[in-house]
Design a protein around this motif. Structure first.
Motif, PDB file in Angstrom:
ATOM      1  N   LEU A   4       1.717  10.372 -17.593  1.00  0.00           N
ATOM      2  CA  LEU A   4       0.934  11.742 -17.025  1.00  0.00           C
ATOM      3  C   LEU A   4      -0.217  11.346 -16.610  1.00  0.00           C
ATOM      4  N   TYR A   5      -0.531  11.723 -15.396  1.00  0.00           N
ATOM      5  CA  TYR A   5      -2.084  11.343 -14.751  1.00  0.00           C
ATOM      6  C   TYR A   5      -2.623  12.742 -14.409  1.00  0.00           C
ATOM      7  N   VAL A   6      -3.668  12.810 -14.960  1.00  0.00           N
ATOM      8  CA  VAL A   6      -4.433  14.190 -14.866  1.00  0.00           C
ATOM      9  C   VAL A   6      -5.913  14.093 -14.245  1.00  0.00           C
ATOM     10  N   THR A   7      -6.395  14.794 -13.248  1.00  0.00           N
ATOM     11  CA  THR A   7      -7.363  14.659 -12.618  1.00  0.00           C
ATOM     12  C   THR A   7      -8.243  15.952 -12.545  1.00  0.00           C
ATOM     13  N   ASP A   8      -9.622  15.824 -12.559  1.00  0.00           N
ATOM     14  CA  ASP A   8     -10.457  16.868 -12.201  1.00  0.00           C
ATOM     15  C   ASP A   8     -10.394  17.137 -10.787  1.00  0.00           C
ATOM     16  N   LEU A   9     -10.857  18.553 -10.507  1.00  0.00           N
ATOM     17  CA  LEU A   9     -11.239  18.682  -9.084  1.00  0.00           C
ATOM     18  C   LEU A   9     -12.619  18.601  -8.510  1.00  0.00           C
ATOM     19  N   THR A  42      -9.045  21.755 -14.573  1.00  0.00           N
ATOM     20  CA  THR A  42     -10.520  22.124 -13.812  1.00  0.00           C
ATOM     21  C   THR A  42     -10.875  23.646 -14.863  1.00  0.00           C
ATOM     22  N   ALA A  43     -12.199  23.702 -14.488  1.00  0.00           N
ATOM     23  CA  ALA A  43     -12.927  24.958 -15.128  1.00  0.00           C
ATOM     24  C   ALA A  43     -12.416  26.330 -14.275  1.00  0.00           C
ATOM     25  N   ARG A  44     -12.061  25.934 -13.085  1.00  0.00           N
ATOM     26  CA  ARG A  44     -11.856  27.113 -12.309  1.00  0.00           C
ATOM     27  C   ARG A  44     -10.761  27.953 -12.442  1.00  0.00           C
ATOM     28  N   SER A  45     -10.551  29.282 -11.947  1.00  0.00           N
ATOM     29  CA  SER A  45      -9.582  30.148 -12.089  1.00  0.00           C
ATOM     30  C   SER A  45      -8.234  29.617 -11.294  1.00  0.00           C
ATOM     31  N   LEU A  46      -7.171  30.012 -11.550  1.00  0.00           N
ATOM     32  CA  LEU A  46      -5.905  29.693 -10.744  1.00  0.00           C
ATOM     33  C   LEU A  46      -6.047  30.068  -9.267  1.00  0.00           C
ATOM     34  N   SER A  47      -6.693  31.161  -8.949  1.00  0.00           N
ATOM     35  CA  SER A  47      -6.735  31.569  -7.663  1.00  0.00           C
ATOM     36  C   SER A  47      -7.908  30.635  -6.815  1.00  0.00           C
ATOM     37  N   ILE A  64      -6.226  25.258 -16.318  1.00  0.00           N
ATOM     38  CA  ILE A  64      -7.383  26.002 -15.799  1.00  0.00           C
ATOM     39  C   ILE A  64      -8.189  26.686 -16.842  1.00  0.00           C
ATOM     40  N   ARG A  65      -9.358  27.069 -16.490  1.00  0.00           N
ATOM     41  CA  ARG A  65     -10.164  27.641 -17.018  1.00  0.00           C
ATOM     42  C   ARG A  65     -10.619  26.849 -18.256  1.00  0.00           C
ATOM     43  N   ASN A  66     -11.231  25.768 -18.034  1.00  0.00           N
ATOM     44  CA  ASN A  66     -11.371  24.807 -19.079  1.00  0.00           C
ATOM     45  C   ASN A  66     -10.576  24.498 -20.066  1.00  0.00           C
ATOM     46  N   GLY A  67      -9.339  24.467 -20.103  1.00  0.00           N
ATOM     47  CA  GLY A  67      -8.310  24.227 -20.862  1.00  0.00           C
ATOM     48  C   GLY A  67      -7.704  25.326 -21.784  1.00  0.00           C
ATOM     49  N   ILE A  79       1.250  30.439 -17.584  1.00  0.00           N
ATOM     50  CA  ILE A  79       2.404  30.202 -18.614  1.00  0.00           C
ATOM     51  C   ILE A  79       1.939  30.337 -20.114  1.00  0.00           C
ATOM     52  N   GLU A  80       0.926  29.941 -20.349  1.00  0.00           N
ATOM     53  CA  GLU A  80       0.121  29.973 -21.802  1.00  0.00           C
ATOM     54  C   GLU A  80      -1.203  29.931 -21.646  1.00  0.00           C
ATOM     55  N   ILE A  81      -1.733  31.158 -22.571  1.00  0.00           N
ATOM     56  CA  ILE A  81      -3.225  31.214 -22.802  1.00  0.00           C
ATOM     57  C   ILE A  81      -3.510  30.946 -24.243  1.00  0.00           C
ATOM     58  N   SER A  82      -4.480  30.110 -24.311  1.00  0.00           N
ATOM     59  CA  SER A  82      -4.832  29.629 -25.544  1.00  0.00           C
ATOM     60  C   SER A  82      -6.379  30.379 -25.829  1.00  0.00           C
ATOM     61  N   THR A  83      -6.562  31.021 -26.762  1.00  0.00           N
ATOM     62  CA  THR A  83      -7.959  31.325 -27.336  1.00  0.00           C
ATOM     63  C   THR A  83      -8.322  30.845 -28.708  1.00  0.00           C
ATOM     64  N   PHE A  84      -9.567  30.840 -28.635  1.00  0.00           N
ATOM     65  CA  PHE A  84     -10.303  30.209 -29.757  1.00  0.00           C
ATOM     66  C   PHE A  84     -10.949  31.451 -30.431  1.00  0.00           C
ATOM     67  N   GLY A  85     -10.635  31.275 -31.742  1.00  0.00           N
ATOM     68  CA  GLY A  85     -11.242  32.393 -32.594  1.00  0.00           C
ATOM     69  C   GLY A  85     -11.459  32.271 -33.904  1.00  0.00           C
TER      70      GLY A  85
END
Length: 85
Positions: A4-9, A42-47, A64-67, A79-85
């Motif tokens: 799997l190749y992952v790039t930044d924007l 990316t740190a960007r939003s999906l939009s 998106i949104r910094n992982g 699809i999935e949202i991870s929160t840090f708590g």
């Protein structure tokens, strides 16, 4: 084994003018058409990210949104949202 190749924007695929060059778009679409596993993070939003990558046929989920969110670039849905708590 598949890779799997992952790039930044920002600062990686995008030029300083916030555009992905036509040459890069063509290369990425050729790789994706060949079945290469490629996505972006990316740190960007999906939009925001979708506007920049609209001419690239990403099929795999994008990060998106910094992982913190995994999203489907075709349906434009989270699809999935991870929160840090």
């Amino acid at each position: 084994m598949k890779t799997l190749y992952v790039t930044d924007l920002d600062g990686t695929l995008m030029r300083d003018d916030k555009i992905i060059s036509n040459e890069s778009v063509a290369i990425l679409n050729r790789l994706l058409a060949k079945g290469i596993f490629l996505t972006y993070a990316t740190a960007r939003s999906l939009s925001s990210a979708s506007k920049i990558t609209r001419n690239i046929s990403f099929k795999l989920p994008v990060i998106i949104r910094n992982g913190t969110i995994l999203a489907n670039p075709q349906s434009k849905r989270e699809i999935e949202i991870s929160t840090f708590g």
